[in-house]
Design a protein around this motif. Structure first.
Motif, short mmCIF file in Angstrom:
data_model
loop_
_atom_site.label_atom_id
_atom_site.label_comp_id
_atom_site.label_asym_id
_atom_site.label_seq_id
_atom_site.Cartn_x
_atom_site.Cartn_y
_atom_site.Cartn_z
N MET A 1 0.77 -1.18 0.00
CA MET A 1 0.00 0.00 0.00
C MET A 1 0.82 1.26 0.00
N ALA A 2 1.98 1.12 0.59
CA ALA A 2 2.87 2.27 0.68
C ALA A 2 3.28 2.70 -0.72
N THR A 3 3.42 1.77 -1.62
CA THR A 3 3.82 2.12 -2.96
C THR A 3 2.69 2.83 -3.70
N LYS A 4 1.46 2.45 -3.36
CA LYS A 4 0.35 3.13 -3.99
C LYS A 4 0.29 4.58 -3.55
N SER A 5 0.48 4.81 -2.27
CA SER A 5 0.38 6.19 -1.80
C SER A 5 1.58 7.00 -2.27
N GLU A 6 2.75 6.34 -2.43
CA GLU A 6 3.91 7.06 -2.98
C GLU A 6 3.65 7.44 -4.43
N GLY A 7 3.04 6.53 -5.17
CA GLY A 7 2.70 6.81 -6.57
C GLY A 7 1.68 7.94 -6.68
N ILE A 8 0.72 7.92 -5.76
CA ILE A 8 -0.28 8.98 -5.77
C ILE A 8 0.38 10.30 -5.42
N GLN A 9 1.28 10.29 -4.45
CA GLN A 9 2.00 11.52 -4.07
C GLN A 9 2.81 12.06 -5.24
N ARG A 10 3.47 11.15 -5.96
CA ARG A 10 4.26 11.59 -7.13
C ARG A 10 3.34 12.19 -8.21
N LEU A 11 2.20 11.55 -8.41
CA LEU A 11 1.24 12.09 -9.39
C LEU A 11 0.74 13.47 -8.98
N LEU A 12 0.46 13.63 -7.72
CA LEU A 12 0.00 14.93 -7.23
C LEU A 12 1.10 15.99 -7.39
N GLN A 13 2.34 15.61 -7.08
CA GLN A 13 3.45 16.54 -7.24
C GLN A 13 3.66 16.88 -8.73
N ALA A 14 3.54 15.88 -9.59
CA ALA A 14 3.69 16.12 -11.02
C ALA A 14 2.57 17.04 -11.51
N GLU A 15 1.37 16.82 -10.99
CA GLU A 15 0.26 17.68 -11.38
C GLU A 15 0.49 19.11 -10.91
N GLN A 16 1.02 19.27 -9.71
CA GLN A 16 1.30 20.61 -9.19
C GLN A 16 2.37 21.30 -10.04
N ARG A 17 3.41 20.55 -10.42
CA ARG A 17 4.47 21.12 -11.28
C ARG A 17 3.90 21.51 -12.65
N ALA A 18 3.03 20.64 -13.18
CA ALA A 18 2.42 20.93 -14.47
C ALA A 18 1.54 22.18 -14.37
N ASN A 19 0.77 22.29 -13.31
CA ASN A 19 -0.07 23.48 -13.10
C ASN A 19 0.79 24.73 -12.97
N ALA A 20 1.92 24.60 -12.28
CA ALA A 20 2.82 25.74 -12.11
C ALA A 20 3.39 26.15 -13.47
N LYS A 21 3.78 25.16 -14.29
CA LYS A 21 4.32 25.47 -15.61
C LYS A 21 3.25 26.12 -16.50
N VAL A 22 2.02 25.61 -16.44
CA VAL A 22 0.93 26.18 -17.22
C VAL A 22 0.68 27.62 -16.77
N ALA A 23 0.67 27.86 -15.47
CA ALA A 23 0.45 29.21 -14.94
C ALA A 23 1.59 30.13 -15.39
N GLU A 24 2.80 29.63 -15.34
CA GLU A 24 3.95 30.44 -15.78
C GLU A 24 3.86 30.74 -17.27
N ALA A 25 3.44 29.76 -18.07
CA ALA A 25 3.29 29.96 -19.51
C ALA A 25 2.20 31.00 -19.78
N LYS A 26 1.10 30.96 -19.02
CA LYS A 26 0.03 31.95 -19.19
C LYS A 26 0.54 33.35 -18.85
N LYS A 27 1.34 33.44 -17.78
CA LYS A 27 1.89 34.75 -17.42
C LYS A 27 2.80 35.28 -18.52
N LYS A 28 3.65 34.39 -19.07
CA LYS A 28 4.55 34.81 -20.15
C LYS A 28 3.75 35.25 -21.38
N LYS A 29 2.69 34.49 -21.66
CA LYS A 29 1.85 34.83 -22.81
C LYS A 29 1.20 36.20 -22.61
N GLN A 30 0.67 36.45 -21.43
CA GLN A 30 0.06 37.74 -21.13
C GLN A 30 1.08 38.87 -21.25
#
Length: 120
Positions: A1-30
């Motif tokens: 189970m620990a591996t499942k929650s680690e995988g979920i944590q990694r996915l959440l972190q990847a999603e946060q990084r992706a959201n940050a990159k998208v937000a940064e790209a929007k700022k650059k575009k603006q």
């Protein structure tokens, strides 16, 4: 189970990084859009000023031409008036004689619309 929650944590972190990159790209575009608008405004103002200067030059030239043209027309009018005065001086006697001949030479005629109806 620990591996499942680690995988979920990694996915959440990847999603946060992706959201940050998208937000940064929007700022650059603006930012790029804002810069492009500013540059376009500067170019439009420069073009407008150039066109205004060209228009003022044309107006100055055309008004100058108009003054020359007016003087030319006035001069031609004076020359034509002098010719007419000279012609009048030469032919005034002839015209007066011709008019007097027409007035004094009376030829009585029956008008062409007068019709005898026989009622008289």
């Amino acid at each position: 189970m620990a591996t499942k929650s680690e995988g979920i944590q990694r996915l959440l972190q990847a999603e946060q990084r992706a959201n940050a990159k998208v937000a940064e790209a929007k700022k650059k575009k603006q930012k790029r859009l804002k810069e492009a608008k500013e540059e376009a405004k500067k170019e439009i103002l420069l073009f407008k000023n150039n066109q205004e200067v060209a228009f003022q030059d044309k107006m100055a030239k055309s008004q100058g031409f108009g003054d020359d043209y007016t003087a030319k027309i006035n001069k031609e009018g004076q020359v034509e008036a002098a010719k007419l005065d000279q012609c009048l001086a030469q032919n005034q006697g002839k015209v007066v004689d011709w008019l007097l001949d027409l007035v004094s030479d009376i030829k009585p005629e029956v008008h062409r619309n007068y019709a005898t109806t026989g009622f008289a």
